[in-house]
Design an enzyme around this catalytic site. Structure first.
Site, PDB file in Angstrom:
ATOM      1  N   GLY A  47       0.837  -1.193   0.000  1.00  0.00           N
ATOM      2  CA  GLY A  47       0.000   0.000   0.000  1.00  0.00           C
ATOM      3  C   GLY A  47       0.869   1.239   0.000  1.00  0.00           C
ATOM      4  CD  GLN A  85       3.266   5.790   2.674  1.00  0.00           C
ATOM      5  OE1 GLN A  85       2.294   5.235   2.180  1.00  0.00           O
ATOM      6  NE2 GLN A  85       4.243   5.129   3.250  1.00  0.00           N
ATOM      7  CB  CYS A  92       5.053   2.406   7.427  1.00  0.00           C
ATOM      8  SG  CYS A  92       4.568   3.922   6.594  1.00  0.00           S
ATOM      9  CG  LEU A  93       6.488   1.178   1.329  1.00  0.00           C
ATOM     10  CD1 LEU A  93       5.941   1.425  -0.068  1.00  0.00           C
ATOM     11  CD2 LEU A  93       7.640   0.178   1.287  1.00  0.00           C
ATOM     12  CG  HIS A 145      -0.673   1.329   7.168  1.00  0.00           C
ATOM     13  ND1 HIS A 145       0.281   0.919   8.072  1.00  0.00           N
ATOM     14  CD2 HIS A 145      -0.033   2.173   6.319  1.00  0.00           C
ATOM     15  CE1 HIS A 145       1.435   1.506   7.782  1.00  0.00           C
ATOM     16  NE2 HIS A 145       1.278   2.268   6.713  1.00  0.00           N
ATOM     17  CD  GLU A 146      -1.431   2.489   2.624  1.00  0.00           C
ATOM     18  OE1 GLU A 146      -1.072   3.670   2.457  1.00  0.00           O
ATOM     19  OE2 GLU A 146      -0.643   1.577   2.947  1.00  0.00           O
ATOM     20  CG  HIS A 186      -0.094   6.729   5.362  1.00  0.00           C
ATOM     21  ND1 HIS A 186       0.964   7.301   6.028  1.00  0.00           N
ATOM     22  CD2 HIS A 186       0.279   5.450   5.091  1.00  0.00           C
ATOM     23  CE1 HIS A 186       1.941   6.393   6.153  1.00  0.00           C
ATOM     24  NE2 HIS A 186       1.548   5.264   5.601  1.00  0.00           N
TER      25      HIS A 186
HETATM   26 ZN   LIG Z   1       2.553   3.457   5.648  1.00  0.00          ZN
END
Ligand SMILES: [Zn+2]
Length: 172
Positions: free
Chosen positions: A46, A51, A93-94, A135-136, A139
């Site tokens: 995701g 991000q 998380c990226l 999670h997204e 964000h």
């Molecule tokens: Zn993330």
């Protein structure tokens, strides 16, 4: 398609609520394509607009890692409308690369938002997909998974990041 630069914590864009998506045009389609490419290359399941430095409420996700086209989603302006049950699992998380922590999330989730053409639709996710939807959507609200864990666990994550920063191994 182009790979986009990933924004890492503690960049403030990650901790502020993003703006609604109001225009569903060619620029948005290009952004979505680039975000898919960036997510698959990372690799991740995701990726939210913030991000990649875009302060808009949108994300891409694919919990099959590109294997199943029906798992490939773009969603703008997501809202969580159903949450049921509980699951425990490691989450990453990226924007906090290489660090994972156990985060309790709902087991079954339904998110409502807009597709790439601005049409309203819903995604139902169970287990990993449910976790990813939460999670997204977080964000888009300026919330990271480290805001969902205990202060003690958060301190542990911060300590790991500081160590990586000192070693020059944390992306700027
Ligand atoms: Zn993330």
């Amino acid at each position: 398609m182009a790979r986009l630069q990933l924004v890492t914590w503690p960049n403030p864009i990650l901790e502020n609520p993003a703006e609604a998506v109001t225009e569903f045009n060619q620029d948005l389609k290009k952004l979505a394509d680039d975000m898919f490419e960036t997510m698959y290359a990372a690799p991740g399941v995701g990726l939210a607009g913030v991000q990649v430095g875009i302060a808009r409420r949108l994300f891409v996700m694919d919990c099959s890692g590109g294997k199943d086209p029906s798992s490939r989603y773009f969603m703008a302006n997501p809202q969580i409308i159903v949450q049921e049950g509980k699951q425990d699992g490691e989450e990453g998380c990226l924007s906090i690369p290489g660090i994972y922590s156990k985060v309790q999330r709902s087991l079954r989730v339904i998110a409502r938002g807009h597709d790439i053409n601005g049409k309203e639709y819903e995604i139902e996710g169970i287990e990993l997909e449910g976790r990813c939807l939460l999670h997204e959507t977080d964000h888009c609200d300026g919330i990271l998974y480290v805001n969902r864990i205990s202060p003690l666990k958060r301190e542990l994550v911060q300590r790991k990041i500081r160590k990586l920063q000192r070693a020059g191994e944390w992306p700027a």
